[in-house]
Design an enzyme around this catalytic site. Structure first.
Site, PDB file in Angstrom:
ATOM      1  N   ARG A  50     -17.826  -1.588  17.231  1.00  0.00           N
ATOM      2  CA  ARG A  50     -17.536  -0.616  18.292  1.00  0.00           C
ATOM      3  C   ARG A  50     -16.034  -0.590  18.531  1.00  0.00           C
ATOM      4  O   ARG A  50     -15.474  -1.539  19.078  1.00  0.00           O
ATOM      5  CB  ARG A  50     -18.267  -1.001  19.576  1.00  0.00           C
ATOM      6  CG  ARG A  50     -19.783  -0.954  19.469  1.00  0.00           C
ATOM      7  CD  ARG A  50     -20.417  -1.470  20.746  1.00  0.00           C
ATOM      8  NE  ARG A  50     -21.877  -1.404  20.688  1.00  0.00           N
ATOM      9  CZ  ARG A  50     -22.673  -1.869  21.647  1.00  0.00           C
ATOM     10  NH1 ARG A  50     -22.146  -2.430  22.739  1.00  0.00           N
ATOM     11  NH2 ARG A  50     -23.976  -1.784  21.528  1.00  0.00           N
ATOM     12  N   ASP A  52     -12.514   0.760  20.263  1.00  0.00           N
ATOM     13  CA  ASP A  52     -12.113   1.198  21.599  1.00  0.00           C
ATOM     14  C   ASP A  52     -11.477   2.579  21.558  1.00  0.00           C
ATOM     15  O   ASP A  52     -11.197   3.139  20.489  1.00  0.00           O
ATOM     16  CB  ASP A  52     -11.111   0.201  22.197  1.00  0.00           C
ATOM     17  CG  ASP A  52     -11.755  -1.129  22.557  1.00  0.00           C
ATOM     18  OD1 ASP A  52     -12.970  -1.157  22.792  1.00  0.00           O
ATOM     19  OD2 ASP A  52     -11.023  -2.138  22.601  1.00  0.00           O
ATOM     20  N   ARG A 202      -5.760  -6.669  18.611  1.00  0.00           N
ATOM     21  CA  ARG A 202      -4.620  -6.140  19.374  1.00  0.00           C
ATOM     22  C   ARG A 202      -3.862  -7.257  20.094  1.00  0.00           C
ATOM     23  O   ARG A 202      -2.643  -7.173  20.271  1.00  0.00           O
ATOM     24  CB  ARG A 202      -5.100  -5.080  20.353  1.00  0.00           C
ATOM     25  CG  ARG A 202      -5.534  -3.782  19.671  1.00  0.00           C
ATOM     26  CD  ARG A 202      -6.215  -2.847  20.650  1.00  0.00           C
ATOM     27  NE  ARG A 202      -5.370  -2.542  21.787  1.00  0.00           N
ATOM     28  CZ  ARG A 202      -5.816  -2.005  22.917  1.00  0.00           C
ATOM     29  NH1 ARG A 202      -7.106  -1.717  23.056  1.00  0.00           N
ATOM     30  NH2 ARG A 202      -4.987  -1.746  23.908  1.00  0.00           N
TER      31      ARG A 202
END
Length: 255
Positions: A50, A52, A202
């Site tokens: 999934r 973002d 990230r």
């Protein structure tokens, strides 16, 4: 119900992410709407990961169940027709076993992150890279990245809203590469693991950028990992340079 594997490419900018949301446009919801135009009724697809909001897909993999035994090429062509003008493309489609699952059958996820290092604003690559104005020391970033390889408690590099049951993961690759392109010098991060925590990539890149800029040392990254607390993490970089590049299975469903 025949099951099909889909390799999906998308530009993440217009979407709230992969996961379907009632009042927002998502990649999953857009594909499910296209499927409903081919076969009436509700459709639910599952994906390998999934992503973002703002994160892109180069090799996302999903599966769908259909009532009709479609020719895979015809199914991909029909989906691409109904996905227009959304920046989503089905680049491959294949028939798979009924118990094959895009998420649970996956052995590895591969991510790419792109940083563009130049002062002039990005034009063609706007929204597809994280742009920083200062040059980055790739060698120091790689030295820091090597300290993150292997099995660790990655609490420091985990979002506070992460829903994973454990912060312990095994990082197989975190390779930093300088690439000289037409738009200027880029730094690419190639990341591989069986699974990831929320915002883990990230968090890695934002922290390593501080090393490349000279604000952190590789030893600071080692200490941040050992702290096992979110406050020790460097800044979390923006999503637009991140790509889900590929998913590995015991047998490539698209071979």
């Amino acid at each position: 119900m025949p099951r099909f594997a889909l390799k999906v490419e998308y530009h993440g900018a217009p979407f709230v992410g992969w996961q379907r949301q009632k009042e927002h446009v998502s990649v999953q919801g857009t594909i499910e709407s296209a499927l409903a135009k081919l076969e009436p009724g509700p459709h639910t697809i599952a994906a390998a990961g999934r992503t973002d909001a703002g994160v892109h897909g180069l090799g996302q993999v999903a599966h769908c169940d259909m009532t009709r035994d479609w020719d895979p090429f015809r199914l991909s062509e029909a989906l691409n027709y109904h996905l227009k003008p959304n920046p989503i493309a089905i680049v491959a489609c294949s028939r798979v076993d009924d118990d094959w699952h895009a998420r649970f059958s996956a052995l590895e996820r591969q991510y790419l992150f792109r940083i563009l290092t130049r002062r002039a604003p990005a034009t063609h690559d706007k929204g597809q890279v994280w742009q920083v104005s200062n040059p980055l020391n790739v060698q120091e970033m790689q030295r820091a990245a090597d300290m993150l390889l292997g099995k660790h408690d990655f609490t420091t590099f985990r979002s506070t809203i992460c829903q994973a049951l454990s912060p312990i993961k095994t990082l197989d690759e975190l390779r930093v590469e300088q690439v000289d392109g037409f738009a200027g010098t880029e730094v690419h991060f190639h990341v591989r693991a069986r699974s990831f925590l929320h915002n883990q990539v990230r968090s890695f890149v934002g922290t390593l950028e501080r090393v490349g800029a000279g604000s952190w040392t590789p030893e600071d990254v080692r200490d941040a990992l050992g702290a096992k607390e979110r406050a020790a993490c460097g800044p979390v970089c923006p999503p637009q340079g991140l790509y889900l590049a590929g998913v590995v299975y015991s047998q490539d469903p698209f071979a």
